[in-house]
Structures are given as structure tokens and as C-alpha cells.
Motif scaffolding. Structure first.
Motif: not given
Ligand code: FES
Ligand code: FAD
Length: 538
Positions: A488-500, A523-527
Motif C-alpha cells: 500500500e502507498s499514499g503520499c510516498r513521502a512519509g506523511n500519510c501513514g498508508a505504507c507503514v 517503518c514507513y516503507a516509502c522513505i
Molecule cells: S506512503 Fe504515505 S507515509 Fe508512506
């Protein structure tokens, strides 16, 4: 009045002083008249200039007042706590672009009356509290239900007295049956026709972009945001096991009473409809309440600067650029703004009339629309200016220099080529700002540090998928996606929490600062990048 008086004087002079006296007299009168005219014209000019000056001063005052109001509003709202998701009401839903597609609907053919599917489930019956009320003695109080799932319709008979027939076949009660376009559906004796407009769910028909205007449900003030930032949404879609989180850029300037997002129907690689973008289009209606996280993101226009800018939008990537443009206009800034908008053709061209009127009314805004594959009906010079993709070659032909701040949002390949082109053109990296809406490697991926001689490569184990992959650089999310692992992902920038994701073993480094520290063991997989071998729960 003055003219009559002067004529009287001339007559008196001629009568009493003879010809010479008359000439002298006439000369005096002419002189006085000229002086009076000059004085009169001068005062007219003076008052026109004064009026102009006054208007200018009023304009400056108005702008100052507006800026002060916005600043005060930002200060007031900045202190409002907004953690997690907050309830918002959908105030308005508006299709953008040429085509205004219709969703699925039923037509009661004996009365030629349409019933549009504006909920996931609509009850058909005789009573007032039903969604599709059919006042007829062969129809039961609660006769049947029509279900809408991802733009597909189903019918269920609810043990009605006189039954429901589909294409002349009687339905069994409580059995869900799929409906097709053109089906004949009869409740009791009342006939209906099923319509599933083909354009609605197909890729490439119409712009497929819909704007939603959102206001806080609690009526409390709306925090401002920086133009270019996005909102994070959470949806509990029926049939899905967990809530889905997605981010959408704010597509208008900060307003006191609403946020606007503009959403395109997304189609996956296999052409299946994207879950949440279609949910917005097909199910979210005016009056619905949705969960929204506070505006965030680091891609935004610095409004304190006055440097000239180039906004580069590709497709639905217009949303943050539009917010930037509108904020410049709202603040009455005269900042030099070039707006490049890349599309395939006129069918995708949203906000067309709006952008054209902005460019017409504002000398400091220069709009250049590029169609990469114009249709026969698209007119060059009217609908678009350039039959090519947005590129740095085009900038070189149009911009007086490369000395601009560049803000860009669009498809990955477009951004990659523009970012590389700007680099080759000598534009400093600090002047190039961009955001991708999905997986996009705009910059060359930083390679993983080479393992010491003889040491094995860093390994990332995706435990749920039972795969172990050598880390080749990039984030855990990028690594997993490249290996075909569902993440899963959302913002891909460590903000939204979707990728935790849970970190089962090992440690990670963050390539950028997360907005909140992750919970222990996650962890935030996106960052995140692995710091040695790790195992994650994906
Ligand atoms: S995709 Fe939003 S915090 Fe990782
Ligand atoms: C900062 C930001 C701003 C954005 N702004 C806009 C905007 O203004 N307008 C707009 O239209 N779009 C915008 N997007 C894109 C938007 O967030 C969604 O990605 C898009 O709407 C597609 O979502 P979907 O649910 O329809 O598609 P889906 O295909 O269902 O999901 C899209 C993404 O979610 C993840 N995902 C969901 N389910 C799975 C799964 N089972 N397996 C693997 N991955 C999965 C994947 O990363 C996938 O690419 C923005 C994205 C970002 C990051």
C-alpha cells in the motif's frame, strides 16, 4: 453660457469702437477663450490623472488588506489542532471537461422517469421512505434493492408479493443478479429499463475528472495551506478488508470555507478500475461525510518570493499547479508566470475556459497548451498552441532565459525527461521542484552502497510474500513494487501513514524526515532504506 456672453461682448465692441477696436477686441476675446479652454482641458486631464492615481491607491490598499486578512486567517487557523482524520462534508461535486458522464440509472418506462444510482444501495418500493418510490398496487412496500458495486448494478428481490422479473424471467427472492445495459426489469407490473452508460467506466472517454468541494463537518475554521499541498483521505469501501488511504492535491487556492480536490478515474496496468478514484466518481455524492487528514506535503510554491516561475502540468498533474496559479491571482501578485499544460488531446482538456480567461486577463500569465496527439476536431491556435509534448526544447524556444523556478507535476516519464533536460540546460537543482502522483523514478536512483569485498549484498525479506530480494538502492516500497509485491502507498513521502509496515527484524534509515515518528517495530516503507539485512511484514 460663456459663449453667449462672449458673443454679446463682440457686438458691443463693434458698435462702440469701430473696425480696429473690433479687431483688438476680437483678439482679446480669442486669447481669453484659448486660456479658458487650456485651463478647462488641463483641469480635465488633472482630474483624470488624479482619478487614476486614486484607483491605483485603492487597488494597493485592497491587496494589502487581502494579504493582511489571509495572514491573520493563517495565524488563527495554524493554531487549530488537527491530528488524524477529521470529518468533512461534500458540498459540491462537479464534472470537469467537455463530457459530463452519467452514472448508471433506471428508467421507469411507463412514465419516462429516470432514477440515478447515487448510493451503493437503493430500495425500490411503494412506501415514501424508499429510494425508488413506485406507487402502484402491484408493488410491495419494500419490493427489491438495486446494488451498485464499482459501476456495476445488481438487483435483489426482497420477498415481494408480486415478484420481480428480469428480461421476462422471474427472480428468486434474496438472490443477487447482475444487470446489463438495456435489461428489462419489472417490479410487480411496473416496467423499468437499465442504463449503464458505456463512457462512464471506460478509459479515455471524456476527461474523467471530477472536482469535489469539501467543508468541515464541525463548522470550525478551515486551516489554510501552501499552494501545491495535498489532503489525505481514508475510505472504508464495502467489501474491502481494511480502510484505503489516498492523497489528492488541493486544486484551488486557500479559501475560507472549502477545500477543493479534482480527481481523475485511474486505471491500473491491467485496465481494471482503480479502487478509490472510481469510488469518488461513482459513490461519493453531495452531502456525504468523508475522513480527511490535514493538508501536508513539501511540494509547494513559496509565496514570499517574487521570482518568475514556470508551472508545468501533465494531465491530472494540473491540480497542484492550478492551486499555485490561483493563489498568485488571489494575492494580486504580478509574478511572471508561465503555464505549460501537456495533454493528449482536447478530450482530456480540463479547466480550459478558466485558464484561457486567466491568460487573457493577466499579462503576467502566459499559457501554453501542448497536445501530443490532437484529434481531428482539435484546432491549433484555438484549443492548443503546440502539437508536441511539453519539453525543455519548447522552453528553450519560448522562455527568454532559463532563470526561473520550475514547479512540475505530471506523468513519471514527462517529469523525468523535463528534470533531466533542465539539468542539461544548466538550471540549478534547487530551482526545480516536482511531485509524482504514483510510483515514478524522476531522479536517477541512488545506488546501494557497494558491499565490502567478499561481503554479501544487503537482503530485504518480504515475509508475507515469502520473497527475499537483494537491495539495489531506493526505498523498501520501491524495492517491493519492483519485485511485484503488493504494498500500500499514499503520499510516498512519509506523511500519510498508508505504507507503514511491521519491521520484523533489522533496522532502517530514513531518506527524509517522517512527519510523525513511526510506532515501535514499524517503518514507513516509502522513505525507508535497509540498514543491513531486514525482514518486513509485506
Ligand atoms: S506512503 Fe504515505 S507515509 Fe508512506
Ligand atoms: C501527493 C499526491 C497527490 C495526488 N493528487 C491527485 C490529484 O490531485 N488527482 C488525482 O486524480 N490523483 C491524485 N493522486 C493519485 C491518487 O492518490 C491515487 O493514487 C489515484 O487516485 C489512484 O488510486 P485508486 O485507488 O483509484 O487506484 P488503485 O490502483 O486502487 O491504487 C493506486 C495505488 O494504491 C496502491 N495500492 C492500492 N491497492 C493495492 C494493491 N492491492 N496492491 C498494490 N498496490 C495497491 C498502489 O500504490 C497503487 O498504485 C495523488 C497522489 C499523490 C501521492
Amino acid at each position: 453660457m460663456g459663449f453667449i456672453l462672449e458673443t454679446g461682448i463682440v457686438e458691443q465692441i463693434i458698435e462702440h469702437s469701430g473696425a480696429v477696436g473690433a479687431i483688438i477686441g476680437l483678439a482679446i476675446v480669442a486669447l481669453v477663450t484659448i486660456q479658458l479652454t487650456v485651463y478647462f482641458l488641463g483641469s480635465l486631464k488633472r482630474s483624470a490623472n488624479e482619478l487614476k492615481q486614486h484607483n491605483l491607491e485603492m487597488e494597493v490598499l485592497k491587496t494589502k488588506l487581502q494579504t493582511a486578512k489571509i495572514k491573520q486567517y493563517q495565524q488563527e487557523t495554524a493554531t487549530l489542532g488537527w491530528n488524524g482524520f477529521r470529518k468533512f462534508v461534500v458540498k459540491k461535486k462537479q464534472h470537469e471537461g467537455k463530457q459530463k458522464p452519467k452514472g448508471p440509472y433506471l428508467t421507469r418506462t411507463d412514465e419516462n422517469k429516470e432514477f440515478h444510482m447515487n448510493r451503493d444501495e437503493m430500495v425500490v418500493g411503494r412506501t415514501k421512505d424508499t429510494d425508488i418510490q413506485v406507487v402502484h398496487n402491484t408493488v410491495s412496500g419494500k419490493h427489491a434493492r438495486i446494488l451498485c458495486r464499482r459501476n456495476e448494478l445488481f438487483v435483489v428481490d426482497d420477498f415481494s408479493t408480486n415478484g420481480t422479473t428480469l428480461n421476462s424471467e422471474k427472480l428468486k427472492p434474496e438472490v443477487q443478479v447482475k444487470l446489463n445495459h438495456g435489461d428489462d426489469l419489472v417490479f410487480g407490473d411496473v416496467p423499468f429499463k437499465v442504463s449503464l452508460p458505456a463512457g462512464e467506466a471506460k478509459e479515455g472517454t471524456g476527461s474523467g475528472i471530477c472536482s469535489f468541494y469539501l467543508s468541515p463537518h464541525d463548522g470550525r475554521p478551515l486551516p489554510s495551506f501552501e499552494p501545491g499541498q495535498y489532503l489525505t483521505f481514508q475510505f472504508k469501501v464495502p467489501g474491502e478488508t481494511k480502510p484505503a488511504v489516498r492523497c489528492y492535491s488541493l486544486s484551488d487556492s486557500p479559501k475560507l470555507d472549502y477545500y477543493r480536490v479534482s480527481i481523475k478515474r485511474h486505471f491500473r496496468k491491467d485496465k481494471s478500475p482503480g479502487l478509490i478514484s472510481h469510488y469518488w466518481h461513482d459513490h461519493v455524492q453531495e452531502g456525504d461525510i468523508i475522513d480527511v487528514k490535514a493538508p501536508g506535503g513539501k511540494f509547494y510554491l513559496d509565496m514570499d518570493k517574487q521570482t518568475p516561475i514556470v508551472l508545468i502540468a501533465g494531465g491530472v498533474g494540473i491540480t497542484p499547479c492550478l492551486s499555485m496559479l490561483n493563489t498568485i491571482l488571489d494575492r494580486k501578485s504580478k509574478r511572471e508566470t508561465w503555464f505549460f499544460y501537456g495533454l493528449r488531446n482536447g478530450k482530456e482538456h480540463v479547466f480550459k475556459e478558466y485558464l484561457e480567461s486567466v491568460a487573457l486577463e493577466n499579462d503576467h500569465v502566459r499559457l501554453h497548451v501542448c497536445y501530443s496527439r490532437p484529434n481531428d476536431e482539435d484546432v491549433k491556435g484555438k484549443d492548443y498552441q503546440h502539437a508536441e509534448r511539453v519539453s525543455v526544447d519548447l522552453f528553450k524556444r519560448l522562455l527568454p532565459s532559463n532563470n526561473y523556478d520550475y514547479y512540475m507535476c505530471g506523468p513519471g516519464p514527462m517529469m523525468k525527461s523535463v528534470v533531466e533536460g533542465l539539468d542539461d540546460w544548466g538550471v540549478p537543482e534547487k530551482n526545480v521542484h516536482y511531485e509524482a502522483f504514483g510510483p515514478a523514478s524522476v531522479k536517477k536512483a541512488k545506488p546501494a552502497p557497494a558491499p565490502a569485498a567478499g561481503a554479501p549484498a544487503t537482503k530485504v525479506t518480504f515475509a508475507k510474500s515469502d520473497q527475499t530480494v537483494d537491495w539495489t538502492g531506493g526505498t523498501i516500497l520501491e524495492l517491493g513494487e519492483a519485485a511485484g509485491i503488493s504494498m500500500e502507498s499514499g503520499c510516498r513521502a512519509g506523511n500519510c501513514g498508508a505504507c507503514v509496515i511491521a519491521l520484523k527484524s533489522g533496522e532502517v534509515n530514513y531518506v527524509s524526515e517522517p512527519s510523525d515518528p513511526p510506532e515501535a517495530g514499524t517503518c514507513y516503507a516509502c522513505i525507508a532504506e535497509p540498514k543491513g539485512d531486514i525482514a518486513v511484514d509485506a
